[in-house]
Design a protein around this motif. Sequence first.
Motif, PDB file in Angstrom:
ATOM      1  N   LEU A 162      33.441  30.887  54.170  1.00  0.00           N
ATOM      2  CA  LEU A 162      33.900  31.425  55.445  1.00  0.00           C
ATOM      3  C   LEU A 162      33.508  30.513  56.598  1.00  0.00           C
ATOM      4  O   LEU A 162      34.281  30.329  57.548  1.00  0.00           O
ATOM      5  CB  LEU A 162      33.339  32.835  55.643  1.00  0.00           C
ATOM      6  CG  LEU A 162      33.850  33.900  54.668  1.00  0.00           C
ATOM      7  CD1 LEU A 162      33.119  35.216  54.890  1.00  0.00           C
ATOM      8  CD2 LEU A 162      35.344  34.086  54.785  1.00  0.00           C
ATOM      9  N   SER A 163      32.327  29.919  56.526  1.00  0.00           N
ATOM     10  CA  SER A 163      31.892  28.983  57.560  1.00  0.00           C
ATOM     11  C   SER A 163      32.776  27.745  57.593  1.00  0.00           C
ATOM     12  O   SER A 163      33.154  27.252  58.670  1.00  0.00           O
ATOM     13  CB  SER A 163      30.444  28.575  57.333  1.00  0.00           C
ATOM     14  OG  SER A 163      29.590  29.673  57.419  1.00  0.00           O
ATOM     15  N   LEU A 164      33.110  27.222  56.432  1.00  0.00           N
ATOM     16  CA  LEU A 164      33.991  26.051  56.369  1.00  0.00           C
ATOM     17  C   LEU A 164      35.389  26.372  56.893  1.00  0.00           C
ATOM     18  O   LEU A 164      36.032  25.527  57.526  1.00  0.00           O
ATOM     19  CB  LEU A 164      34.064  25.519  54.942  1.00  0.00           C
ATOM     20  CG  LEU A 164      32.828  24.768  54.463  1.00  0.00           C
ATOM     21  CD1 LEU A 164      32.959  24.421  52.980  1.00  0.00           C
ATOM     22  CD2 LEU A 164      32.612  23.515  55.281  1.00  0.00           C
ATOM     23  N   MET A 165      35.849  27.589  56.624  1.00  0.00           N
ATOM     24  CA  MET A 165      37.156  27.991  57.153  1.00  0.00           C
ATOM     25  C   MET A 165      37.138  28.012  58.682  1.00  0.00           C
ATOM     26  O   MET A 165      38.091  27.570  59.333  1.00  0.00           O
ATOM     27  CB  MET A 165      37.552  29.359  56.602  1.00  0.00           C
ATOM     28  CG  MET A 165      37.961  29.350  55.150  1.00  0.00           C
ATOM     29  SD  MET A 165      38.235  30.996  54.478  1.00  0.00           S
ATOM     30  CE  MET A 165      39.652  31.524  55.401  1.00  0.00           C
ATOM     31  N   MET A 180      27.707  31.859  48.360  1.00  0.00           N
ATOM     32  CA  MET A 180      28.823  30.946  48.269  1.00  0.00           C
ATOM     33  C   MET A 180      29.964  31.367  49.200  1.00  0.00           C
ATOM     34  O   MET A 180      30.619  30.525  49.787  1.00  0.00           O
ATOM     35  CB  MET A 180      29.288  30.899  46.811  1.00  0.00           C
ATOM     36  CG  MET A 180      30.336  29.884  46.555  1.00  0.00           C
ATOM     37  SD  MET A 180      29.641  28.245  46.781  1.00  0.00           S
ATOM     38  CE  MET A 180      30.993  27.253  46.349  1.00  0.00           C
ATOM     39  N   LEU A 181      30.168  32.682  49.311  1.00  0.00           N
ATOM     40  CA  LEU A 181      31.227  33.163  50.182  1.00  0.00           C
ATOM     41  C   LEU A 181      30.923  32.844  51.645  1.00  0.00           C
ATOM     42  O   LEU A 181      31.823  32.498  52.419  1.00  0.00           O
ATOM     43  CB  LEU A 181      31.440  34.668  50.001  1.00  0.00           C
ATOM     44  CG  LEU A 181      32.559  35.274  50.837  1.00  0.00           C
ATOM     45  CD1 LEU A 181      33.903  34.697  50.419  1.00  0.00           C
ATOM     46  CD2 LEU A 181      32.564  36.773  50.705  1.00  0.00           C
ATOM     47  N   ALA A 182      29.670  32.932  52.041  1.00  0.00           N
ATOM     48  CA  ALA A 182      29.295  32.622  53.420  1.00  0.00           C
ATOM     49  C   ALA A 182      29.615  31.169  53.751  1.00  0.00           C
ATOM     50  O   ALA A 182      30.100  30.870  54.852  1.00  0.00           O
ATOM     51  CB  ALA A 182      27.816  32.912  53.628  1.00  0.00           C
ATOM     52  N   ALA A 183      29.359  30.278  52.820  1.00  0.00           N
ATOM     53  CA  ALA A 183      29.667  28.862  53.045  1.00  0.00           C
ATOM     54  C   ALA A 183      31.175  28.660  53.161  1.00  0.00           C
ATOM     55  O   ALA A 183      31.642  27.887  54.020  1.00  0.00           O
ATOM     56  CB  ALA A 183      29.102  28.016  51.914  1.00  0.00           C
ATOM     57  N   LEU A 231      40.055  35.112  57.786  1.00  0.00           N
ATOM     58  CA  LEU A 231      38.663  35.359  58.170  1.00  0.00           C
ATOM     59  C   LEU A 231      38.485  36.798  58.646  1.00  0.00           C
ATOM     60  O   LEU A 231      37.496  37.457  58.306  1.00  0.00           O
ATOM     61  CB  LEU A 231      38.231  34.396  59.269  1.00  0.00           C
ATOM     62  CG  LEU A 231      37.825  33.012  58.811  1.00  0.00           C
ATOM     63  CD1 LEU A 231      37.708  32.083  60.005  1.00  0.00           C
ATOM     64  CD2 LEU A 231      36.518  33.060  58.057  1.00  0.00           C
ATOM     65  N   GLY A 232      39.429  37.281  59.416  1.00  0.00           N
ATOM     66  CA  GLY A 232      39.362  38.658  59.889  1.00  0.00           C
ATOM     67  C   GLY A 232      39.437  39.659  58.755  1.00  0.00           C
ATOM     68  O   GLY A 232      38.714  40.655  58.735  1.00  0.00           O
ATOM     69  N   ILE A 233      40.293  39.397  57.801  1.00  0.00           N
ATOM     70  CA  ILE A 233      40.417  40.294  56.648  1.00  0.00           C
ATOM     71  C   ILE A 233      39.105  40.376  55.889  1.00  0.00           C
ATOM     72  O   ILE A 233      38.674  41.450  55.464  1.00  0.00           O
ATOM     73  CB  ILE A 233      41.565  39.823  55.729  1.00  0.00           C
ATOM     74  CG1 ILE A 233      42.914  40.088  56.388  1.00  0.00           C
ATOM     75  CG2 ILE A 233      41.491  40.515  54.369  1.00  0.00           C
ATOM     76  CD1 ILE A 233      44.086  39.454  55.668  1.00  0.00           C
ATOM     77  N   TRP A 234      38.436  39.245  55.734  1.00  0.00           N
ATOM     78  CA  TRP A 234      37.204  39.220  54.946  1.00  0.00           C
ATOM     79  C   TRP A 234      35.983  39.731  55.701  1.00  0.00           C
ATOM     80  O   TRP A 234      35.028  40.214  55.100  1.00  0.00           O
ATOM     81  CB  TRP A 234      36.919  37.813  54.439  1.00  0.00           C
ATOM     82  CG  TRP A 234      37.668  37.517  53.196  1.00  0.00           C
ATOM     83  CD1 TRP A 234      38.829  36.820  53.092  1.00  0.00           C
ATOM     84  CD2 TRP A 234      37.327  37.927  51.871  1.00  0.00           C
ATOM     85  NE1 TRP A 234      39.232  36.774  51.792  1.00  0.00           N
ATOM     86  CE2 TRP A 234      38.329  37.445  51.015  1.00  0.00           C
ATOM     87  CE3 TRP A 234      36.272  38.655  51.327  1.00  0.00           C
ATOM     88  CZ2 TRP A 234      38.301  37.678  49.660  1.00  0.00           C
ATOM     89  CZ3 TRP A 234      36.253  38.882  49.966  1.00  0.00           C
ATOM     90  CH2 TRP A 234      37.261  38.396  49.142  1.00  0.00           C
ATOM     91  N   THR A 235      35.979  39.616  57.031  1.00  0.00           N
ATOM     92  CA  THR A 235      34.753  39.927  57.765  1.00  0.00           C
ATOM     93  C   THR A 235      34.794  41.222  58.554  1.00  0.00           C
ATOM     94  O   THR A 235      33.740  41.778  58.853  1.00  0.00           O
ATOM     95  CB  THR A 235      34.389  38.784  58.724  1.00  0.00           C
ATOM     96  OG1 THR A 235      35.482  38.552  59.611  1.00  0.00           O
ATOM     97  CG2 THR A 235      34.084  37.517  57.955  1.00  0.00           C
TER      98      THR A 235
END
Length: 64
Positions: free
Chosen positions: A6-9, A1-4, A46-50
Motif C-alpha cells: 500500500l505504501s508503494l502504491m 507485506m500488505l503495508a509495504a 487504496l481507498g477500497i483497501w484502507t
Amino acid sequence: MLAATLSLMMLAAIVLIAGALILWRRGERKRPALMALLVAILLINLGIWTLPDASGEAPASRVG
C-alpha cells in the motif's frame, strides 16, 4: 507485506502525478491523461483497501 504494498502504491501515485505535470507542461496531452487515469485507479484501490466498511473494519486489517 500488505503495508509495504500500500505504501508503494501511494508513492507510485505521487510520482505519477509529478511526471504527468511535467509532461503536461511540455505540451503533451495523451500520456499525462493516461498517467492521471492510472493515479485515479491507484487511489480508488487504496481507498477500497484502507477505508472501513459498514462493520467499521478495513479490509486491509482482515488480511493475515
